[in-house]
Design an enzyme around this catalytic site. Structure first.
Site, PDB file in Angstrom:
ATOM      1  CG  ASP A  83      -0.238  -0.348   2.653  1.00 23.93           C
ATOM      2  OD1 ASP A  83       0.927  -0.821   2.890  1.00 23.93           O
ATOM      3  OD2 ASP A  83      -0.973   0.630   3.701  1.00 23.93           O
TER       4      ASP A  83
ATOM      5  CD  GLU B 206       2.655  -1.023   7.540  1.00 20.66           C
ATOM      6  OE1 GLU B 206       2.527  -0.449   9.498  1.00 20.66           O
ATOM      7  OE2 GLU B 206       3.117   1.093   7.597  1.00 20.66           O
TER       8      GLU B 206
HETATM    9 ZN    ZN Z   1       4.141   4.364   6.856  1.00 22.38          ZN
HETATM   10 ZN    ZN Z   2       6.197   2.257   6.106  1.00 22.75          ZN
END
Ligand code: ZN
Ligand code: ZN
Length: 394
Positions: free
Chosen positions: A83, A141
């Site tokens: 991401d 994340e």
């Molecule tokens: Zn980050």
């Molecule tokens: Zn990161």
């Protein structure tokens, strides 16, 4: 002294053109958490082209590649994140983001390229490998805890993972070095919300109302005493009120103020105790002013704690691949957080900070200017391949 694995670095440097090509293609098309469709497809294609067994759609958009060695053995996992962030890129690089308002500003494009590079290095040695390597590309994340979802989806099982490793590009560590830690490395991160509920009245008659703004202001001040008076000074913690919203006009007492904040801790007992302390203090202070509160707590990422043996092995791999000057032990943990922590709650493993720092003007993570010298990706790929080999052979 660990074995000499400098040939991995030479090979990774020979593959750098391909690693950079992966990185730039991924950089151009950033996608937010759980929306990483094109990124996932690109990674899956790259893994397939190297002959791996590929599983897609793991916890929505996750991709897992499995490299089976010629002989049976242990299983080691390497992890990267798919991401990007809602940031408008300002680097002016020729391969800058083609999507307005979105950018790989946390280096996850670099992590993906480095893990694909490690995959290239290890798949070339498949005939000599005993055991398996899992390449985990997780969604979300940034704040959404994709790592937790992936663990729950069973990514660390069948074949069961004996050790997991990941690097994060780190502007605050000098380029050419990698920072390691034998234990606590990054903090737990949780969030809370307090609504202070008073009673509105005209500003000319404050005695007829209950001013939620005064109660909230006293509350913000009082909450500072949690860290200073209720937490062991040897135990790092941060309590932050990040936003305050309330009031409608200069001459009206606000009946409602919303405070939102975050807490960073390492010790699990401290982490557990803090919500009650925030609620107690906020309720008491509000009560002293005749106001009430509503309190809500949201668990975020746990503290990232490396397993000591795995950290030693990771350090040793960096030493054997890059030489004795590259790895070093961090002198203190970071108060930032990372959802690699979830994997480390399940299996032994270690995180490390891959230095990209080039002086005080190096742009930080999550900034529109974030950029790094792509040469470090060869080192990253080689060290990740090295620790995988050490885990399989150890
Ligand atoms: Zn980050
Ligand atoms: Zn990161």
């Amino acid at each position: 002294m660990s074995k000499d694995r400098s040939e991995l670095l030479r090979r990774a440097e020979a593959l750098l053109g391909r690693i950079v090509e992966w990185r730039r293609a991924l950089h151009k098309w950033p996608e937010l958490g759980y929306q990483e469709e094109r990124t996932a497809a690109y990674v899956a294609q790259a893994l397939s082209s190297m002959g791996l067994e590929v599983t897609t759609g793991v916890a929505k958009t996750g991709v897992v590649g499995l490299l089976r060695g010629a002989a049976p053995g242990r299983t080691v996992a390497l992890r990267a994140e798919l991401d990007a962030l809602p940031i408008q890129e300002a680097t002016g690089l020729p391969f800058a983001s083609e999507r307005p308002g979105l950018m790989h500003a946390c280096g996850h494009d670099g992590h993906m390229a480095a893990v694909l590079g490690a995959c290239a290095l290890l798949s070339e040695r498949r005939e000599r490998l005993a055991g398996n390597v899992k390449f985990i590309f997780q969604p979300a994340e940034e704040m959404l805890g994709g790592g937790d979802a992936l663990c729950k989806a069973g990514v660390l099982r069948s074949p069961d993972v004996d050790g997991i490793f990941a690097l994060h590009l780190w502007p605050w560590v000098e380029k050419g070095t990698i920072g390691f830690s034998r234990g606590r490395m990054m903090a737990a991160f949780d969030e809370f919300r307090i609504e202070v509920l008073g009673r509105s009245s005209h500003g000319a008659s404050p005695h007829l109302g209950v001013d939620a703004i005064v109660a909230a202001a006293r509350g913000v001040d009082a909450l500072q005493s949690i860290v200073s008076r209720e937490v062991d000074p040897q135990d790092p913690a941060v309590v932050t009120i990040g936003t305050i919203k309330g009031g409608t006009a200069t001459n009206i007492l606000a009946d409602r103020v919303e405070l939102a904040g975050s807490v960073r801790t390492f010790d699990s007992a401290t982490r557990k105790a803090i919500p009650e302390r925030i609620e107690r203090i906020a309720a008491s202070v509000a009560g002293a002013h005749g106001a009430n509160i509503r309190f809500a707590w949201k668990d975020g990422y746990p503290a990232l704690v490396n397993q000591a043996d795995a950290a030693e092995r990771f350090y040793g791999a960096a030493e054997s691949v890059l030489g004795a000057k590259a790895p070093f032990w961090l002198d203190r943990p970071s108060m930032a957080s990372e959802d690699f922590a979830y994997y480390l709650q399940e299996v032994p493993g270690s995180f490390a900070f891959l230095g990209i720092g080039e002086g005080p003007n190096t742009p930080g993570l999550h900034t529109p200017d974030f950029a790094f010298d792509e040469q470090v990706l060869a080192s990253a790929a080689a060290v990740l391949a090295g620790v995988a080999l050490d885990t399989l052979e150890g």
